[in-house]
Design an enzyme around this catalytic site. Sequence first.
Site, PDB file in Angstrom:
ATOM      1  N   GLY A 152       0.837  -1.191   0.000  1.00  0.00           N
ATOM      2  CA  GLY A 152       0.000   0.000   0.000  1.00  0.00           C
ATOM      3  C   GLY A 152       0.872   1.241   0.000  1.00  0.00           C
ATOM      4  O   GLY A 152       0.787   2.082   0.895  1.00  0.00           O
ATOM      5  N   GLY A 154       1.071   3.964  -1.711  1.00  0.00           N
ATOM      6  CA  GLY A 154       0.607   5.306  -2.018  1.00  0.00           C
ATOM      7  C   GLY A 154       1.409   5.925  -3.140  1.00  0.00           C
ATOM      8  O   GLY A 154       1.718   5.273  -4.145  1.00  0.00           O
ATOM      9  N   TRP A 155       1.785   7.188  -2.963  1.00  0.00           N
ATOM     10  CA  TRP A 155       2.590   7.887  -3.972  1.00  0.00           C
ATOM     11  C   TRP A 155       4.088   7.684  -3.744  1.00  0.00           C
ATOM     12  O   TRP A 155       4.902   8.419  -4.272  1.00  0.00           O
ATOM     13  CB  TRP A 155       2.251   9.373  -3.960  1.00  0.00           C
ATOM     14  CG  TRP A 155       0.888   9.673  -4.521  1.00  0.00           C
ATOM     15  CD1 TRP A 155       0.570   9.874  -5.830  1.00  0.00           C
ATOM     16  CD2 TRP A 155      -0.330   9.824  -3.788  1.00  0.00           C
ATOM     17  NE1 TRP A 155      -0.767  10.127  -5.962  1.00  0.00           N
ATOM     18  CE2 TRP A 155      -1.356  10.110  -4.724  1.00  0.00           C
ATOM     19  CE3 TRP A 155      -0.657   9.744  -2.442  1.00  0.00           C
ATOM     20  CZ2 TRP A 155      -2.675  10.308  -4.364  1.00  0.00           C
ATOM     21  CZ3 TRP A 155      -1.974   9.939  -2.067  1.00  0.00           C
ATOM     22  CH2 TRP A 155      -2.972  10.221  -3.015  1.00  0.00           C
ATOM     23  N   GLU A 178      -3.271   5.898 -10.628  1.00  0.00           N
ATOM     24  CA  GLU A 178      -2.717   7.253 -10.550  1.00  0.00           C
ATOM     25  C   GLU A 178      -1.491   7.291  -9.638  1.00  0.00           C
ATOM     26  O   GLU A 178      -0.477   7.916  -9.958  1.00  0.00           O
ATOM     27  CB  GLU A 178      -3.790   8.216 -10.030  1.00  0.00           C
ATOM     28  CG  GLU A 178      -4.945   8.455 -10.983  1.00  0.00           C
ATOM     29  CD  GLU A 178      -4.663   9.561 -11.976  1.00  0.00           C
ATOM     30  OE1 GLU A 178      -3.722  10.337 -11.742  1.00  0.00           O
ATOM     31  OE2 GLU A 178      -5.375   9.644 -12.984  1.00  0.00           O
ATOM     32  N   CYS A 331     -13.287  13.527  10.873  1.00  0.00           N
ATOM     33  CA  CYS A 331     -12.221  12.608  11.294  1.00  0.00           C
ATOM     34  C   CYS A 331     -11.289  13.283  12.303  1.00  0.00           C
ATOM     35  O   CYS A 331     -10.866  12.655  13.283  1.00  0.00           O
ATOM     36  CB  CYS A 331     -11.439  12.116  10.083  1.00  0.00           C
ATOM     37  SG  CYS A 331     -12.372  10.956   9.041  1.00  0.00           S
TER      38      CYS A 331
END
Length: 360
Positions: A152, A154-155, A178, A331
């Site tokens: 996981g 991400g970027w 993306e 949140c």
Amino acid sequence: MLGRADIRIDGGRPWDMRLHDPGALERALAEGNLGLGEAYMAGAWDCERLDAFFDHLLRAHIDREVQPARLAWHALQVRLFNRQNRTRAWQVGRAHYDLGNDFYEAMLDPLMAYSCGYWRDVDTLAAAQEAKLELICRKLRLQSGMRLLDIGCGWGSFMGYAARHHGVEGVGVTVSREQAEWARERYAGLPLTFRLQDYRELDDRFDAIVSVGMFEHVGRKNHRQYMEVAARCLADDGLFLLHTIGKNRRDAVPDRWIDKHIFPNGETPSIGQIGDAIDGVFVCEDLHNFGADYDRTLMAWHDNFEAAWPRFAERLGETFRRKWRYYLLSCAGAFRARELQLWQWVLSKDGVRGGYRRPQ
């Protein structure tokens, strides 16, 4: 009920609720946070400080008193069905993480870390995210030449940081097209590979494993398999760091508004559920909770989002703006009320000889 949380309707304090349509209260009672959130998105009510509103609401545990019958089917689905199977696991990538890299560049820090920062002795979002990345590197005892897996990724913020500052090489996996394309371009000169891949397909061997902000997408029916995959991929003397949001109660049902509008099929684990998943698979070397830091992280993201909004207003529209504001600030209020936690678990396969010491 609102009075017990010290929230007034049409009061003058920042956390008070300004009601434009009385139907908003009916929706909240009938559908819980799904009704409350969708009423906010539609402009049926407002609040000057949504983060403070939710801090008051959750501190008083008002959410536990609203148990609409309509939630029963949602709760049953969570318990009976695997909502995070191999097919559905890709939905969150398309719905959330593929919103547009330019959008997340405007909201996040320069490294594009989309998880809780570590705010010890720092006062900016960028510094807090770098402190978090460095803390993880130290906890994993990374050394030059080690091979790292990021589940996981991400970027690629952690992968890029670890490669540049600690000399590792590695593989990152994500379900967001993306993210994968952005990371490949950003870190093209480093010994890093970014794959568009479900974690269940992993079968490589690594000196260390990290997973930051991804376990919330795994789901209770897959927790055990996730840990078995990590154990399969980890060297016998390696360390695995799991960074995840956590809930206080095992039997809590995933929030319907978050599930529908932000993170499809998401499910925050409890400490007991993670304990069940690692039982006989990993030894817990260290468990670190800095959940209060997520409040500050979310507020920083919100400030960036609001400042950048004029660039995205025409493309995304006012309903999206209200949705995203509700997401970030509700949140933040939940972490401030300590209803949600942020844990970093350090796990080993057979126990660190002589014991593990958390680095400062």
